[in-house]
Design a protein around this motif. Structure first.
Motif, PDB file in Angstrom:
ATOM      1  N   LEU A   1       9.348  -4.411 -10.747  1.00  9.12           N
ATOM      2  CA  LEU A   1      10.724  -4.891 -10.617  1.00  9.12           C
ATOM      3  C   LEU A   1      11.000  -5.353  -9.201  1.00  9.12           C
ATOM      4  O   LEU A   1      10.690  -4.639  -8.242  1.00  9.12           O
ATOM      5  N   ARG A   2      11.621  -6.523  -9.085  1.00  7.21           N
ATOM      6  CA  ARG A   2      12.006  -7.031  -7.767  1.00  7.21           C
ATOM      7  C   ARG A   2      13.202  -6.235  -7.249  1.00  7.21           C
ATOM      8  O   ARG A   2      14.174  -6.009  -7.965  1.00  7.21           O
ATOM      9  N   VAL A   3      13.079  -5.787  -6.014  1.00  6.46           N
ATOM     10  CA  VAL A   3      14.178  -5.097  -5.335  1.00  6.46           C
ATOM     11  C   VAL A   3      14.412  -5.792  -3.997  1.00  6.46           C
ATOM     12  O   VAL A   3      13.492  -6.392  -3.441  1.00  6.46           O
ATOM     13  N   PRO A   4      15.629  -5.709  -3.472  1.00  7.35           N
ATOM     14  CA  PRO A   4      15.929  -6.438  -2.229  1.00  7.35           C
ATOM     15  C   PRO A   4      15.339  -5.804  -0.972  1.00  7.35           C
ATOM     16  O   PRO A   4      15.037  -6.498  -0.009  1.00  7.35           O
ATOM     17  N   GLU A   5      15.147  -4.498  -0.986  1.00 11.58           N
ATOM     18  CA  GLU A   5      14.664  -3.824   0.219  1.00 11.58           C
ATOM     19  C   GLU A   5      13.148  -3.781   0.241  1.00 11.58           C
ATOM     20  O   GLU A   5      12.504  -3.721  -0.799  1.00 11.58           O
ATOM     21  N   GLY A   6      12.593  -3.800   1.416  1.00  6.37           N
ATOM     22  CA  GLY A   6      11.154  -3.682   1.582  1.00  6.37           C
ATOM     23  C   GLY A   6      10.726  -2.227   1.608  1.00  6.37           C
ATOM     24  O   GLY A   6      11.542  -1.318   1.746  1.00  6.37           O
ATOM     25  N   LYS A   7       9.434  -2.015   1.501  1.00  3.54           N
ATOM     26  CA  LYS A   7       8.874  -0.668   1.576  1.00  3.54           C
ATOM     27  C   LYS A   7       8.922  -0.205   3.030  1.00  3.54           C
ATOM     28  O   LYS A   7       8.522  -0.937   3.920  1.00  3.54           O
ATOM     29  N   VAL A   8       9.396   1.020   3.253  1.00  3.53           N
ATOM     30  CA  VAL A   8       9.512   1.501   4.635  1.00  3.53           C
ATOM     31  C   VAL A   8       8.807   2.828   4.888  1.00  3.53           C
ATOM     32  O   VAL A   8       8.562   3.161   6.041  1.00  3.53           O
ATOM     33  N   VAL A   9       8.520   3.595   3.850  1.00  5.93           N
ATOM     34  CA  VAL A   9       7.857   4.886   4.048  1.00  5.93           C
ATOM     35  C   VAL A   9       6.736   5.069   3.037  1.00  5.93           C
ATOM     36  O   VAL A   9       6.618   4.315   2.078  1.00  5.93           O
ATOM     37  N   LYS A  10       5.936   6.103   3.238  1.00  4.12           N
ATOM     38  CA  LYS A  10       4.834   6.434   2.331  1.00  4.12           C
ATOM     39  C   LYS A  10       5.370   6.726   0.934  1.00  4.12           C
ATOM     40  O   LYS A  10       6.418   7.335   0.770  1.00  4.12           O
ATOM     41  N   ASN A  11       4.600   6.293  -0.067  1.00  6.50           N
ATOM     42  CA  ASN A  11       4.952   6.597  -1.454  1.00  6.50           C
ATOM     43  C   ASN A  11       4.968   8.111  -1.673  1.00  6.50           C
ATOM     44  O   ASN A  11       4.125   8.821  -1.136  1.00  6.50           O
ATOM     45  N   ARG A  12       5.885   8.590  -2.498  1.00  8.02           N
ATOM     46  CA  ARG A  12       5.867   9.994  -2.911  1.00  8.02           C
ATOM     47  C   ARG A  12       5.003  10.177  -4.151  1.00  8.02           C
ATOM     48  O   ARG A  12       4.531  11.260  -4.435  1.00  8.02           O
ATOM     49  N   VAL A  13       4.815   9.110  -4.916  1.00  6.24           N
ATOM     50  CA  VAL A  13       3.954   9.108  -6.093  1.00  6.24           C
ATOM     51  C   VAL A  13       3.006   7.924  -5.938  1.00  6.24           C
ATOM     52  O   VAL A  13       3.404   6.873  -5.464  1.00  6.24           O
ATOM     53  N   HIS A  14       1.754   8.122  -6.329  1.00  8.29           N
ATOM     54  CA  HIS A  14       0.811   7.004  -6.247  1.00  8.29           C
ATOM     55  C   HIS A  14      -0.201   7.101  -7.386  1.00  8.29           C
ATOM     56  O   HIS A  14      -0.326   8.141  -8.024  1.00  8.29           O
ATOM     57  N   LEU A  15      -0.904   6.015  -7.624  1.00 10.70           N
ATOM     58  CA  LEU A  15      -1.953   6.004  -8.639  1.00 10.70           C
ATOM     59  C   LEU A  15      -3.273   6.400  -8.003  1.00 10.70           C
ATOM     60  O   LEU A  15      -3.562   6.009  -6.873  1.00 10.70           O
ATOM     61  N   ASP A  16      -4.063   7.164  -8.721  1.00 11.94           N
ATOM     62  CA  ASP A  16      -5.455   7.434  -8.372  1.00 11.94           C
ATOM     63  C   ASP A  16      -6.303   6.624  -9.336  1.00 11.94           C
ATOM     64  O   ASP A  16      -6.247   6.838 -10.550  1.00 11.94           O
ATOM     65  N   VAL A  17      -7.059   5.676  -8.819  1.00 14.47           N
ATOM     66  CA  VAL A  17      -7.941   4.864  -9.640  1.00 14.47           C
ATOM     67  C   VAL A  17      -9.281   5.586  -9.688  1.00 14.47           C
ATOM     68  O   VAL A  17      -9.971   5.708  -8.677  1.00 14.47           O
ATOM     69  N   ARG A  18      -9.651   6.091 -10.848  1.00 12.68           N
ATOM     70  CA  ARG A  18     -10.776   7.003 -11.025  1.00 12.68           C
ATOM     71  C   ARG A  18     -12.092   6.237 -11.131  1.00 12.68           C
ATOM     72  O   ARG A  18     -12.501   5.882 -12.219  1.00 12.68           O
ATOM     73  N   VAL A  19     -12.757   5.993 -10.030  1.00 13.10           N
ATOM     74  CA  VAL A  19     -14.034   5.262 -10.045  1.00 13.10           C
ATOM     75  C   VAL A  19     -15.219   6.162  -9.725  1.00 13.10           C
ATOM     76  O   VAL A  19     -16.360   5.756  -9.929  1.00 13.10           O
TER      77      VAL A  19
ATOM     78  N   GLN B   1      -4.069   0.344   0.057  1.00 15.04           N
ATOM     79  CA  GLN B   1      -2.748  -0.222  -0.211  1.00 15.04           C
ATOM     80  C   GLN B   1      -2.923  -1.461  -1.075  1.00 15.04           C
ATOM     81  O   GLN B   1      -3.879  -2.225  -0.889  1.00 15.04           O
ATOM     82  N   ASP B   2      -1.975  -1.666  -1.996  1.00 13.98           N
ATOM     83  CA  ASP B   2      -2.022  -2.873  -2.813  1.00 13.98           C
ATOM     84  C   ASP B   2      -1.482  -4.066  -2.025  1.00 13.98           C
ATOM     85  O   ASP B   2      -1.253  -3.960  -0.812  1.00 13.98           O
ATOM     86  N   VAL B   3      -1.264  -5.181  -2.679  1.00 13.14           N
ATOM     87  CA  VAL B   3      -0.873  -6.424  -2.003  1.00 13.14           C
ATOM     88  C   VAL B   3       0.514  -6.372  -1.371  1.00 13.14           C
ATOM     89  O   VAL B   3       0.862  -7.249  -0.595  1.00 13.14           O
ATOM     90  N   GLU B   4       1.308  -5.333  -1.670  1.00 14.27           N
ATOM     91  CA  GLU B   4       2.615  -5.169  -1.029  1.00 14.27           C
ATOM     92  C   GLU B   4       2.706  -3.874  -0.236  1.00 14.27           C
ATOM     93  O   GLU B   4       3.779  -3.461   0.159  1.00 14.27           O
ATOM     94  N   GLY B   5       1.583  -3.224  -0.007  1.00 11.95           N
ATOM     95  CA  GLY B   5       1.581  -2.035   0.825  1.00 11.95           C
ATOM     96  C   GLY B   5       1.771  -0.713   0.124  1.00 11.95           C
ATOM     97  O   GLY B   5       1.866   0.329   0.768  1.00 11.95           O
ATOM     98  N   ASN B   6       1.812  -0.706  -1.217  1.00 14.65           N
ATOM     99  CA  ASN B   6       1.929   0.544  -1.962  1.00 14.65           C
ATOM    100  C   ASN B   6       0.603   1.285  -1.912  1.00 14.65           C
ATOM    101  O   ASN B   6      -0.447   0.721  -2.218  1.00 14.65           O
ATOM    102  N   GLU B   7       0.646   2.555  -1.517  1.00 13.14           N
ATOM    103  CA  GLU B   7      -0.571   3.339  -1.406  1.00 13.14           C
ATOM    104  C   GLU B   7      -1.125   3.705  -2.780  1.00 13.14           C
ATOM    105  O   GLU B   7      -0.373   3.926  -3.724  1.00 13.14           O
ATOM    106  N   PHE B   8      -2.437   3.757  -2.854  1.00 13.79           N
ATOM    107  CA  PHE B   8      -3.136   4.282  -4.022  1.00 13.79           C
ATOM    108  C   PHE B   8      -4.464   4.825  -3.519  1.00 13.79           C
ATOM    109  O   PHE B   8      -4.867   4.567  -2.386  1.00 13.79           O
ATOM    110  N   CYS B   9      -5.129   5.599  -4.348  1.00 13.44           N
ATOM    111  CA  CYS B   9      -6.416   6.176  -3.958  1.00 13.44           C
ATOM    112  C   CYS B   9      -7.497   5.733  -4.920  1.00 13.44           C
ATOM    113  O   CYS B   9      -7.275   5.622  -6.116  1.00 13.44           O
ATOM    114  N   LEU B  10      -8.674   5.505  -4.369  1.00 16.69           N
ATOM    115  CA  LEU B  10      -9.872   5.403  -5.179  1.00 16.69           C
ATOM    116  C   LEU B  10     -10.443   6.808  -5.200  1.00 16.69           C
ATOM    117  O   LEU B  10     -10.748   7.379  -4.148  1.00 16.69           O
ATOM    118  N   ASP B  11     -10.536   7.364  -6.370  1.00 18.65           N
ATOM    119  CA  ASP B  11     -10.896   8.771  -6.531  1.00 18.65           C
ATOM    120  C   ASP B  11     -12.166   8.895  -7.335  1.00 18.65           C
ATOM    121  O   ASP B  11     -12.382   8.182  -8.275  1.00 18.65           O
TER     122      ASP B  11
END
Length: 144
Positions: free
Chosen positions: A72-90, A134-144
């Motif tokens: 979803l598009r939101v007007p504000e940019g990301k400013v702090v670390k995610n509290r929830v993130h995806l772990d991509v299980r590789v 980080q994804d293309v907009e800076g959202n953190e995720f982990c390769l796990d």
């Protein structure tokens, strides 16, 4: 007994389609078919009022097992670390050098898609190694 609920994961972002297409490539997800009566998502988008165009995009697991991802598009940019993130299980089931090699190989693939490597968290007495990205907009995720 309570029944299991389906859920979707929602990302706030500036460019929903760009971020959705990134995650499709990361996870092997696909863009769902456009709503009935529209040949393409662009056709559907053009039917919306100008302020709503480009405001949302989704991707789904083609096997139907994983959750739907909504962007979803939101007007504000990301400013702090995610509290929830995806772990991509590789690296599931892998340890040591074999796990690191799998993480590094996937990291290299995702960097080519626009992800950013943040840091390697090395194995300790409790956890195996993982890679923070980080994804293309800076959202953190982990390769796990």
């Amino acid at each position: 007994m309570t029944s299991i609920k389906q859920f979707q994961v929602t990302f706030d972002c500036a460019e929903p389609e760009r971020v959705a297409r990134f995650w499709c490539q990361v996870l092997g997800y696909v863009v769902p078919s456009p709503p009935e009566g529209f040949a393409t998502w662009d056709d559907f988008d053009q039917s919306l009022p100008p302020e709503r165009q480009g405001s949302a995009f989704a991707c789904v697991d083609p096997s139907g097992v994983g959750p739907r991802l909504l962007f979803l598009r939101v007007p504000e940019g990301k400013v702090v670390k995610n509290r929830v993130h995806l772990d991509v299980r590789v690296g599931t089931g892998l340890v040591g050098a074999e796990r690191l090699a799998a993480l590094e190989a996937e990291c290299a693939r995702l960097v080519e898609l626009g992800a950013v490597r943040v840091r390697l968290l090395t194995a300790d007495d409790y956890n195996e190694s993982c890679l923070v990205m980080q994804d293309v907009e800076g959202n953190e995720f982990c390769l796990d």
